[in-house]
Write a protein that holds these residues in place. Structure first.
Motif, PDB file in Angstrom:
ATOM      1  N   LEU A  31      41.530  50.522   8.185  1.00 36.90           N
ATOM      2  CA  LEU A  31      41.559  49.744   6.938  1.00 36.90           C
ATOM      3  C   LEU A  31      42.269  48.407   7.124  1.00 36.90           C
ATOM      4  N   LEU A  32      43.366  48.403   7.880  1.00 41.72           N
ATOM      5  CA  LEU A  32      44.070  47.147   8.135  1.00 41.72           C
ATOM      6  C   LEU A  32      43.218  46.163   8.933  1.00 41.72           C
ATOM      7  N   SER A  33      42.442  46.658   9.889  1.00 43.00           N
ATOM      8  CA  SER A  33      41.592  45.747  10.654  1.00 43.00           C
ATOM      9  C   SER A  33      40.510  45.128   9.764  1.00 43.00           C
ATOM     10  N   PHE A  34      39.971  45.904   8.816  1.00 42.27           N
ATOM     11  CA  PHE A  34      38.981  45.340   7.895  1.00 42.27           C
ATOM     12  C   PHE A  34      39.633  44.381   6.892  1.00 42.27           C
ATOM     13  N   ILE A  35      40.869  44.639   6.502  1.00 46.87           N
ATOM     14  CA  ILE A  35      41.583  43.714   5.608  1.00 46.87           C
ATOM     15  C   ILE A  35      41.859  42.391   6.314  1.00 46.87           C
ATOM     16  N   VAL A  36      42.262  42.462   7.584  1.00 41.99           N
ATOM     17  CA  VAL A  36      42.491  41.234   8.363  1.00 41.99           C
ATOM     18  C   VAL A  36      41.188  40.458   8.494  1.00 41.99           C
ATOM     19  N   TRP A  37      40.086  41.171   8.731  1.00 46.89           N
ATOM     20  CA  TRP A  37      38.779  40.516   8.824  1.00 46.89           C
ATOM     21  C   TRP A  37      38.426  39.818   7.514  1.00 46.89           C
ATOM     22  N   ILE A  89      40.592  38.668   5.294  1.00 43.55           N
ATOM     23  CA  ILE A  89      41.490  37.525   5.121  1.00 43.55           C
ATOM     24  C   ILE A  89      41.003  36.316   5.911  1.00 43.55           C
ATOM     25  N   TYR A  90      40.444  36.569   7.097  1.00 42.84           N
ATOM     26  CA  TYR A  90      39.953  35.474   7.930  1.00 42.84           C
ATOM     27  C   TYR A  90      38.581  34.962   7.504  1.00 42.84           C
ATOM     28  N   GLY A  91      38.006  35.497   6.459  1.00 40.64           N
ATOM     29  CA  GLY A  91      36.805  34.911   5.880  1.00 40.64           C
ATOM     30  C   GLY A  91      35.509  35.582   6.254  1.00 40.64           C
ATOM     31  N   PHE A  92      35.514  36.849   6.618  1.00 38.13           N
ATOM     32  CA  PHE A  92      34.309  37.618   6.905  1.00 38.13           C
ATOM     33  C   PHE A  92      33.424  36.960   7.967  1.00 38.13           C
ATOM     34  N   GLU A  93      34.044  36.412   9.013  1.00 39.48           N
ATOM     35  CA  GLU A  93      33.282  35.830  10.111  1.00 39.48           C
ATOM     36  C   GLU A  93      32.608  36.933  10.913  1.00 39.48           C
ATOM     37  N   ILE A  94      31.403  36.673  11.395  1.00 38.39           N
ATOM     38  CA  ILE A  94      30.681  37.670  12.180  1.00 38.39           C
ATOM     39  C   ILE A  94      31.235  37.725  13.598  1.00 38.39           C
ATOM     40  N   PHE A  95      31.422  36.573  14.220  1.00 35.70           N
ATOM     41  CA  PHE A  95      31.919  36.499  15.591  1.00 35.70           C
ATOM     42  C   PHE A  95      33.333  35.925  15.615  1.00 35.70           C
ATOM     43  N   THR A  96      34.142  36.418  16.532  1.00 31.13           N
ATOM     44  CA  THR A  96      35.498  35.901  16.701  1.00 31.13           C
ATOM     45  C   THR A  96      35.411  34.502  17.316  1.00 31.13           C
ATOM     46  N   LYS A  97      36.177  33.581  16.780  1.00 35.67           N
ATOM     47  CA  LYS A  97      36.144  32.196  17.258  1.00 35.67           C
ATOM     48  C   LYS A  97      37.549  31.754  17.636  1.00 35.67           C
ATOM     49  N   THR A  98      37.639  30.934  18.670  1.00 29.55           N
ATOM     50  CA  THR A  98      38.925  30.362  19.060  1.00 29.55           C
ATOM     51  C   THR A  98      38.999  28.873  18.771  1.00 29.55           C
ATOM     52  N   GLN A  99      37.845  28.260  18.515  1.00 26.21           N
ATOM     53  CA  GLN A  99      37.810  26.850  18.141  1.00 26.21           C
ATOM     54  C   GLN A  99      36.847  26.659  16.975  1.00 26.21           C
ATOM     55  N   VAL A 100      37.162  25.681  16.135  1.00 25.61           N
ATOM     56  CA  VAL A 100      36.348  25.397  14.961  1.00 25.61           C
ATOM     57  C   VAL A 100      35.975  23.921  14.988  1.00 25.61           C
ATOM     58  N   LEU A 101      34.710  23.624  14.705  1.00 23.29           N
ATOM     59  CA  LEU A 101      34.236  22.245  14.646  1.00 23.29           C
ATOM     60  C   LEU A 101      34.564  21.664  13.269  1.00 23.29           C
ATOM     61  N   LEU A 127      39.852  32.670  14.560  1.00 20.60           N
ATOM     62  CA  LEU A 127      39.243  33.338  13.415  1.00 20.60           C
ATOM     63  C   LEU A 127      38.830  34.745  13.836  1.00 20.60           C
ATOM     64  N   TRP A 128      39.385  35.742  13.169  1.00 27.50           N
ATOM     65  CA  TRP A 128      39.110  37.148  13.457  1.00 27.50           C
ATOM     66  C   TRP A 128      37.688  37.460  13.004  1.00 27.50           C
ATOM     67  N   GLY A 129      36.894  38.044  13.870  1.00 27.79           N
ATOM     68  CA  GLY A 129      35.504  38.333  13.553  1.00 27.79           C
ATOM     69  C   GLY A 129      35.213  39.813  13.404  1.00 27.79           C
ATOM     70  N   LEU A 130      34.000  40.098  12.954  1.00 31.06           N
ATOM     71  CA  LEU A 130      33.561  41.469  12.777  1.00 31.06           C
ATOM     72  C   LEU A 130      33.483  42.197  14.116  1.00 31.06           C
ATOM     73  N   ASP A 131      33.135  41.467  15.184  1.00 37.28           N
ATOM     74  CA  ASP A 131      33.058  42.104  16.493  1.00 37.28           C
ATOM     75  C   ASP A 131      34.408  42.652  16.930  1.00 37.28           C
ATOM     76  N   LEU A 132      35.467  41.925  16.704  1.00 37.77           N
ATOM     77  CA  LEU A 132      36.810  42.391  17.045  1.00 37.77           C
ATOM     78  C   LEU A 132      37.238  43.543  16.140  1.00 37.77           C
ATOM     79  N   THR A 133      36.839  43.485  14.886  1.00 36.55           N
ATOM     80  CA  THR A 133      37.136  44.574  13.954  1.00 36.55           C
ATOM     81  C   THR A 133      36.459  45.865  14.393  1.00 36.55           C
ATOM     82  N   LEU A 134      35.215  45.770  14.830  1.00 33.54           N
ATOM     83  CA  LEU A 134      34.496  46.960  15.274  1.00 33.54           C
ATOM     84  C   LEU A 134      35.075  47.520  16.571  1.00 33.54           C
ATOM     85  N   ILE A 135      35.553  46.667  17.455  1.00 39.85           N
ATOM     86  CA  ILE A 135      36.201  47.135  18.686  1.00 39.85           C
ATOM     87  C   ILE A 135      37.486  47.888  18.358  1.00 39.85           C
ATOM     88  N   VAL A 136      38.292  47.336  17.461  1.00 40.33           N
ATOM     89  CA  VAL A 136      39.534  48.001  17.059  1.00 40.33           C
ATOM     90  C   VAL A 136      39.228  49.326  16.372  1.00 40.33           C
TER      91      VAL A 136
END
Length: 87
Positions: free
Chosen positions: A17-23, A25-37, A57-66
């Motif tokens: 649940l905490l990993s989905f809450i963090v996801w 908070i970071y804006g429901f991004e699909i992929f984890t990003k380290t840089q933003v244009l 930006l924490w992404g859904l892929d990282l949430t699913l791994i956790v």
């Protein structure tokens, strides 16, 4: 289920649940990003420039791994602390 199994199950659910809450908070991004244009506009001359800014930006892929890791570890712990008398 014994007390230790309930404890591991509850801890696993809380981590998922905490990993989905963090996801969220970071804006429901699909992929984890380290840089933003980011596009910055010059007020004086009216031209714009695009820059890459280091931002995580924490992404859904990282949430699913956790979540998958938590399910596997919790499942193994629940299995190993079972009462052999009740089975």
């Amino acid at each position: 289920m014994n007390k230790k199994q309930k404890l591991f199950l509850g801890a696993g659910i809380i981590v998922i649940l905490l990993s989905f809450i963090v996801w969220a908070i970071y804006g429901f991004e699909i992929f984890t990003k380290t840089q933003v244009l980011v596009e910055s506009k010059d007020e004086l001359f009216g031209w714009s420039e695009k820059k890459w800014i280091d931002k995580f930006l924490w992404g859904l892929d990282l949430t699913l791994i956790v979540s998958t890791g938590t399910i596997l570890i919790s499942g193994l712990l629940i299995y190993f602390v079972r009462n052999k008398n009740n089975v």
